[in-house]
Design a protein around this motif. Structure first.
Motif, short mmCIF file in Angstrom:
data_model
loop_
_atom_site.label_atom_id
_atom_site.label_comp_id
_atom_site.label_asym_id
_atom_site.label_seq_id
_atom_site.Cartn_x
_atom_site.Cartn_y
_atom_site.Cartn_z
N CYS A 136 0.83 -1.21 0.00
CA CYS A 136 0.00 0.00 0.00
C CYS A 136 0.86 1.26 0.00
O CYS A 136 0.52 2.25 -0.63
CB CYS A 136 -0.94 -0.01 1.20
N VAL A 137 1.97 1.21 0.72
CA VAL A 137 2.87 2.37 0.78
C VAL A 137 3.37 2.70 -0.62
O VAL A 137 3.39 3.85 -1.04
CB VAL A 137 4.05 2.10 1.74
N ARG A 138 3.74 1.65 -1.36
CA ARG A 138 4.25 1.85 -2.72
C ARG A 138 3.14 2.31 -3.67
O ARG A 138 3.39 3.02 -4.63
CB ARG A 138 4.89 0.56 -3.23
N ALA A 139 1.91 1.91 -3.40
CA ALA A 139 0.80 2.23 -4.32
C ALA A 139 0.24 3.63 -4.12
O ALA A 139 -0.38 4.20 -5.02
CB ALA A 139 -0.32 1.20 -4.14
N CYS A 140 0.44 4.19 -2.93
CA CYS A 140 -0.14 5.51 -2.65
C CYS A 140 0.57 6.58 -3.48
O CYS A 140 1.80 6.71 -3.42
CB CYS A 140 0.00 5.82 -1.16
N PRO A 141 -0.19 7.35 -4.27
CA PRO A 141 0.44 8.35 -5.14
C PRO A 141 1.29 9.35 -4.36
O PRO A 141 0.95 9.72 -3.23
CB PRO A 141 -0.76 9.05 -5.79
N GLU A 142 2.39 9.77 -5.00
CA GLU A 142 3.35 10.66 -4.34
C GLU A 142 2.70 11.94 -3.83
O GLU A 142 3.08 12.49 -2.80
CB GLU A 142 4.47 10.98 -5.33
N GLY B 173 -8.61 9.23 -0.31
CA GLY B 173 -9.58 8.16 -0.52
C GLY B 173 -9.59 7.67 -1.96
O GLY B 173 -10.58 7.12 -2.43
N CYS B 174 -8.48 7.76 -2.64
CA CYS B 174 -8.43 7.61 -4.12
C CYS B 174 -8.96 6.30 -4.75
O CYS B 174 -9.53 6.40 -5.84
CB CYS B 174 -7.03 7.91 -4.60
N PRO B 175 -8.89 5.10 -4.39
CA PRO B 175 -8.19 4.38 -3.35
C PRO B 175 -7.20 3.34 -3.90
O PRO B 175 -7.48 2.14 -3.87
CB PRO B 175 -9.34 3.66 -2.65
N LYS B 176 -6.08 3.78 -4.40
CA LYS B 176 -5.13 2.86 -5.04
C LYS B 176 -4.57 1.81 -4.07
O LYS B 176 -4.26 0.69 -4.46
CB LYS B 176 -3.99 3.66 -5.66
N ILE C 67 0.64 7.11 3.72
CA ILE C 67 0.81 5.90 4.54
C ILE C 67 2.20 5.89 5.14
O ILE C 67 3.19 6.13 4.46
CB ILE C 67 0.58 4.64 3.70
N ALA C 68 2.24 5.63 6.44
CA ALA C 68 3.52 5.69 7.15
C ALA C 68 3.70 4.45 8.01
O ALA C 68 2.74 3.82 8.45
CB ALA C 68 3.56 6.93 8.03
N ASN C 69 4.97 4.11 8.22
CA ASN C 69 5.30 3.06 9.18
C ASN C 69 5.55 3.74 10.51
O ASN C 69 6.47 4.54 10.66
CB ASN C 69 6.55 2.30 8.73
N VAL C 70 4.69 3.44 11.47
CA VAL C 70 4.80 4.06 12.78
C VAL C 70 4.91 2.94 13.81
O VAL C 70 4.00 2.12 13.95
CB VAL C 70 3.58 4.95 13.09
#
Ligand code: SF4
Ligand code: SF4
Length: 104
Positions: free
Chosen positions: A40-46, A67-70, A51-54
């Motif tokens: 999902c991190v890679r799919a979210c448009p720049e 909400g695009c929702p790629k 999306i973050a790793n927390v």
């Protein structure tokens, strides 16, 4: 003075505010279903980069998510859901994590 534009990710981070023109609700990741593959991190448009790793979780910051929702299509276990009743992100560490992306 002109009003800062929420179409800009950096401004959304500075103001901790979602763009009100986005009509789709943001998404959230069900932590107990997520397998931490980062697809999902890679799919979210720049332009959103929401999306973050927390700590040990992969999280969507609703203020940055259109909400695009790629990410939904990219998730192999289908654990990303609409969050119509989302609440503001209050943890400073989350905001620090997403702001770091802009420093690269
Ligand atoms: S719905 Fe779109 S903007 Fe939101 S986290 Fe998923 S890919 Fe990113
Ligand atoms: S794609 Fe799905 S399983 Fe993979 S990290 Fe994202 S939410 Fe978790």
């Amino acid at each position: 003075m002109s009003r800062p534009s929420l179409s800009d990710r950096k401004t959304r981070i500075e103001l901790r505010t979602r763009d009100p023109r986005w009509k789709a609700p943001p998404r959230f990741i069900a932590a107990n279903e997520c397998i931490h593959c980062n697809s999902c991190v890679r799919a979210c448009p720049e332009s959103f980069d929401a999306i973050a790793n927390v700590s040990h979780d992969v999280v969507i910051v609703p203020e940055l998510c259109s909400g695009c929702p790629k990410c939904v299509d990219a998730c192999p276990v289908d654990c990303i859901y609409p969050a119509a009743d989302w609440e503001p992100t209050v943890q400073d560490r989350v905001w620090k994590e997403v702001a770091r992306d802009d420093e690269d």
